[in-house]
Structure formats: C-alpha cells, structure tokens
Design an enzyme around this catalytic site. Sequence first.
Site, PDB file in Angstrom:
ATOM      1  N   ASP A 121       0.854  -1.196   0.000  1.00 40.80           N
ATOM      2  CA  ASP A 121       0.000   0.000   0.000  1.00 40.80           C
ATOM      3  C   ASP A 121       0.891   1.247   0.000  1.00 40.80           C
ATOM      4  O   ASP A 121       1.601   1.514   0.959  1.00 40.80           O
ATOM      5  CB  ASP A 121      -0.887   0.000   1.251  1.00 40.80           C
ATOM      6  CG  ASP A 121      -1.847   1.185   1.269  1.00 40.80           C
ATOM      7  OD1 ASP A 121      -2.986   1.028   0.779  1.00 40.80           O
ATOM      8  OD2 ASP A 121      -1.450   2.262   1.745  1.00 40.80           O
ATOM      9  N   TYR A 180       3.341   9.850  -0.766  1.00 42.69           N
ATOM     10  CA  TYR A 180       4.413   9.280   0.051  1.00 42.69           C
ATOM     11  C   TYR A 180       5.791   9.495  -0.596  1.00 42.69           C
ATOM     12  O   TYR A 180       6.814   9.362   0.061  1.00 42.69           O
ATOM     13  CB  TYR A 180       4.216   7.772   0.315  1.00 42.69           C
ATOM     14  CG  TYR A 180       2.938   7.385   1.019  1.00 42.69           C
ATOM     15  CD1 TYR A 180       2.097   8.340   1.615  1.00 42.69           C
ATOM     16  CD2 TYR A 180       2.553   6.046   1.104  1.00 42.69           C
ATOM     17  CE1 TYR A 180       0.921   7.972   2.246  1.00 42.69           C
ATOM     18  CE2 TYR A 180       1.370   5.673   1.743  1.00 42.69           C
ATOM     19  CZ  TYR A 180       0.554   6.633   2.304  1.00 42.69           C
ATOM     20  OH  TYR A 180      -0.614   6.254   2.925  1.00 42.69           O
ATOM     21  N   LYS A 182      -2.635   5.931  -4.503  1.00 47.77           N
ATOM     22  CA  LYS A 182      -3.740   6.855  -4.199  1.00 47.77           C
ATOM     23  C   LYS A 182      -3.562   8.182  -4.912  1.00 47.77           C
ATOM     24  O   LYS A 182      -2.442   8.668  -5.079  1.00 47.77           O
ATOM     25  CB  LYS A 182      -3.813   7.100  -2.679  1.00 47.77           C
ATOM     26  CG  LYS A 182      -3.739   5.825  -1.853  1.00 47.77           C
ATOM     27  CD  LYS A 182      -3.875   6.057  -0.361  1.00 47.77           C
ATOM     28  CE  LYS A 182      -3.560   4.774   0.406  1.00 47.77           C
ATOM     29  NZ  LYS A 182      -2.156   4.645   0.812  1.00 47.77           N
ATOM     30  N   HIS A 224      -7.610   9.721  -2.056  1.00 43.56           N
ATOM     31  CA  HIS A 224      -6.902   9.653  -0.768  1.00 43.56           C
ATOM     32  C   HIS A 224      -7.680  10.313   0.374  1.00 43.56           C
ATOM     33  O   HIS A 224      -7.726   9.793   1.486  1.00 43.56           O
ATOM     34  CB  HIS A 224      -5.524  10.306  -0.924  1.00 43.56           C
ATOM     35  CG  HIS A 224      -4.500   9.840   0.048  1.00 43.56           C
ATOM     36  ND1 HIS A 224      -3.166   9.710  -0.258  1.00 43.56           N
ATOM     37  CD2 HIS A 224      -4.601   9.470   1.343  1.00 43.56           C
ATOM     38  CE1 HIS A 224      -2.510   9.292   0.798  1.00 43.56           C
ATOM     39  NE2 HIS A 224      -3.351   9.139   1.789  1.00 43.56           N
TER      40      HIS A 224
HETATM   41  N1  NAP Z   1      -5.063   6.565   3.645  1.00 39.01           N
HETATM   42  C1  NAP Z   1      -4.455   7.295   4.537  1.00 39.01           C
HETATM   43  O1  NAP Z   1      -4.760   8.487   4.740  1.00 39.01           O
HETATM   44  C2  NAP Z   1      -3.367   6.669   5.358  1.00 39.01           C
HETATM   45  C3  NAP Z   1      -2.824   7.361   6.451  1.00 39.01           C
HETATM   46  C4  NAP Z   1      -1.821   6.742   7.181  1.00 39.01           C
HETATM   47  C5  NAP Z   1      -1.399   5.463   6.843  1.00 39.01           C
HETATM   48  N2  NAP Z   1      -1.920   4.828   5.745  1.00 39.01           N
HETATM   49  C6  NAP Z   1      -1.476   3.476   5.312  1.00 39.01           C
HETATM   50  O2  NAP Z   1      -1.549   2.573   6.421  1.00 39.01           O
HETATM   51  C7  NAP Z   1      -0.259   1.988   6.641  1.00 39.01           C
HETATM   52  C8  NAP Z   1      -0.079   1.638   8.087  1.00 39.01           C
HETATM   53  O3  NAP Z   1      -0.318   2.759   8.930  1.00 39.01           O
HETATM   54  P1  NAP Z   1       0.850   3.632   9.605  1.00 39.01           P
HETATM   55  O4  NAP Z   1       2.131   3.347   8.933  1.00 39.01           O
HETATM   56  O5  NAP Z   1       0.398   5.029   9.633  1.00 39.01           O
HETATM   57  O6  NAP Z   1       0.863   3.161  11.111  1.00 39.01           O
HETATM   58  P2  NAP Z   1       0.996   1.728  11.865  1.00 39.01           P
HETATM   59  O7  NAP Z   1       1.248   0.641  10.891  1.00 39.01           O
HETATM   60  O8  NAP Z   1      -0.149   1.648  12.810  1.00 39.01           O
HETATM   61  O9  NAP Z   1       2.260   1.978  12.786  1.00 39.01           O
HETATM   62  C9  NAP Z   1       3.552   2.102  12.281  1.00 39.01           C
HETATM   63  C10 NAP Z   1       4.456   2.343  13.498  1.00 39.01           C
HETATM   64  O10 NAP Z   1       4.469   1.176  14.316  1.00 39.01           O
HETATM   65  C11 NAP Z   1       5.802   0.670  14.445  1.00 39.01           C
HETATM   66  N3  NAP Z   1       5.700  -0.799  14.399  1.00 39.01           N
HETATM   67  C12 NAP Z   1       5.453  -1.577  13.309  1.00 39.01           C
HETATM   68  N4  NAP Z   1       5.411  -2.870  13.666  1.00 39.01           N
HETATM   69  C13 NAP Z   1       5.640  -2.923  14.993  1.00 39.01           C
HETATM   70  C14 NAP Z   1       5.720  -3.989  15.935  1.00 39.01           C
HETATM   71  N5  NAP Z   1       5.567  -5.259  15.550  1.00 39.01           N
HETATM   72  N6  NAP Z   1       5.971  -3.686  17.237  1.00 39.01           N
HETATM   73  C15 NAP Z   1       6.114  -2.397  17.622  1.00 39.01           C
HETATM   74  N7  NAP Z   1       6.041  -1.345  16.785  1.00 39.01           N
HETATM   75  C16 NAP Z   1       5.806  -1.604  15.474  1.00 39.01           C
HETATM   76  C17 NAP Z   1       6.588   1.263  13.285  1.00 39.01           C
HETATM   77  O11 NAP Z   1       7.937   1.503  13.640  1.00 39.01           O
HETATM   78  P3  NAP Z   1       9.220   0.955  12.763  1.00 39.01           P
HETATM   79  O12 NAP Z   1       9.020   1.334  11.334  1.00 39.01           O
HETATM   80  O13 NAP Z   1      10.378   1.658  13.418  1.00 39.01           O
HETATM   81  O14 NAP Z   1       9.234  -0.513  13.010  1.00 39.01           O
HETATM   82  C18 NAP Z   1       5.872   2.622  13.086  1.00 39.01           C
HETATM   83  O15 NAP Z   1       6.380   3.589  14.005  1.00 39.01           O
HETATM   84  C19 NAP Z   1       0.687   3.094   6.117  1.00 39.01           C
HETATM   85  O16 NAP Z   1       2.010   2.663   5.947  1.00 39.01           O
HETATM   86  C20 NAP Z   1      -0.024   3.499   4.842  1.00 39.01           C
HETATM   87  O17 NAP Z   1       0.184   2.531   3.837  1.00 39.01           O
HETATM   88  C21 NAP Z   1      -2.907   5.423   5.008  1.00 39.01           C
END
Ligand code: NAP
Length: 278
Positions: free
Chosen positions: A45, A50, A75, A108
Amino acid sequence: MTIPTVTLNDGNQIPQLGYGVFKVPPADTERAVAEALEVGYRHIDTAAIYGNEQGVGAAIAGSGIPRDELFVTTKLWNDRHDGDEPRAAIGESLDKLGLDAVDLYLVHWPTPAADNHVHAWEKLIELRDAGLTRSIGVSNFLVPHLERIVEATGVVPAVDQIELHPAYQQREVTDWAAANDVRIEAWGPLGQGKYDLFGVPAVAEAASAHGKSPAQVVLRWHLQHGFIVFPKSVRRERLEENLDVFDFALTDAEVAAIDAIDPGDGSGRVSAHPDEVN
Ligand SMILES: NC(=O)c1ccc[n+]([C@@H]2O[C@H](COP(=O)([O-])OP(=O)(O)OC[C@H]3O[C@@H](n4cnc5c(N)ncnc54)[C@H](OP(=O)(O)O)[C@@H]3O)[C@@H](O)[C@H]2O)c1
C-alpha cells in the site's frame, strides 16, 4: 505461509494483510519493500504523496515475483481531483511503479472544502473502465461522503481506507460499509505508535495468554473483524513479526475486551480528521 484473501464487491481478491509504506523514506523504500516481499508480503500500500512509488516499483521489478501474485495500491492526491488531473496522476504513478495497471486506486481524502470528491470519483470510474486500475475505492471518507458518491454515480467503492485501531473504531463508518458491501482497510492499525496501545491490559493479557507480541494481538483483532491491514515497519524482524499472525486466534472474550478499549468519543483518533484535510 498463505495469507488469506478478501473478496471485494467487484469480485477481485485482496490479500487481507499487506505492507504499508507511509513514512518509509524514499531512499530506503526499495530495500524495505524487497525485504517485505522476501519474507512473504504480496500486498503493498503506497500513495503518490508518500514520494516512494519509485522505490516500490524497483523492489517489485527486482523481486521476480509474477505480477498476478502481487496486489499494489496507490492513491490520488488531494490537489489532483479536478478536470482530467486524475488520469495524469495515475499515469505518473504507474510510470514510477513500472506497472501497466494497479490493483486498487483510491481517492486519498474527500477534501470537503474543495467540494470535488464526486468529480474525482467519476474519474476513478473512468480509470477503472480504461483498465488502469482493477479496483477503485476511497480513503478517509465518512458516511456523508460515501453516500454522496454512491448517490451521484451508482458505483459503490470496493474499499474505504480509514484510520482504525482499538482506540478509534469508527463504528458509524464500519456499520455503513458492512451494510453496503464495502470492505474496510484499517490504516494506522497499530495506532501509528502514538499511544500506549501495547500497554493496555486487554492487549497485554491476550499477548501473554497466546505467547504473542502485543502488535500481533492487535493485528489479529483486526483480521478477526474482517478488516484489511498493512502495518508499516522499516525493520525486518517486525516485518516478520507482523506477518506471523495466522497460527493463533483470539477468543470471543479477548476480542470483546479489545473492542471495549475505544472510549467512543473520538478521543482515540491519532491523526487528522477528514473534514480538516483539504
Ligand atoms: N489513507 C491514509 O490516509 C493513510 C494514512 C496513514 C497510513 N496509511 C497506510 O496505512 C499503513 C499503516 O499505517 P501507519 O504506517 O500510519 O501506522 P501503523 O502501521 O499503525 O504503525 C507504524 C508504526 O508502528 C511501528 N511498528 C510496526 N510494527 C511494529 C511492531 N511489531 N511492534 C512495535 N512497533 C511496530 C513502526 O515503527 P518501525 O518502522 O520503526 O518498526 C511505526 O512507528 C501506512 O504505511 C499506509 O500505507 C494510510
């Protein structure tokens, strides 16, 4: 290991667990996505905003994995809703990704102040019909935005990708989605690390009961609710940990205890509200 798939309302299949690359630095994206593909992820994704689609494309090209075994989402950014901009934008994304078509293309944000999400949605329908994306959906759409695009076009999005985690469960949107055959993609599934999700007793206790990490328990909670998730990490050991969630199941009581984490007043939200992003 087989990652389960979810069937979208257009008949296409999406792996329920993938890898999200928000905030993966462009210079590190090829390495990170290559590692994700090596450890078994098949759903990526990304988004134009990004700035790392090129790295995703390089990793896909270098992987040797057949295109039809991969599911790639990108997106449309907020400043490209008008006129024929969506067609130009997907063209640029496909060039960077090195693909003829993506599997899923999303509006998005609804950008309500600009009042142009109906137009953007009409354009995405055209892009799907032109074969540039197999499925189309939206992101950060609340019920009024969803109702408006469906009323205007008769086309129901395949997914709505929204902030969703135990502290912020968005039940109004998930209820609408369930009633209208729209799959929910939960972004920020781990709360983006912005609140102490892993220390919450319901999560910590289930982790210790199953010999799993708190992150694995939270991901399992999403999967058991039917949500599609793509946790982000730049660390290989966490990529592996986040994928290793198919050998246990939370009990109904454990799911209910995590359901109860959301205070229900919106205070668990960790990122922007859709009405504020324009
Ligand atoms: N559509 C939208 O508006 C929107 C907005 C935000 C996100 N997204 C999508 O959703 C995806 C996921 O959401 P997100 O990246 O915002 O947040 P997330 O996946 O909830 O959290 C990522 C954070 O958690 C840490 N992490 C990952 N695995 C872990 C584990 N097993 N134990 C402890 N900490 C862990 C990562 O650190 P490290 O990298 O240091 O491991 C990072 O700081 C994004 O990458 C993107 O593709 C979409």
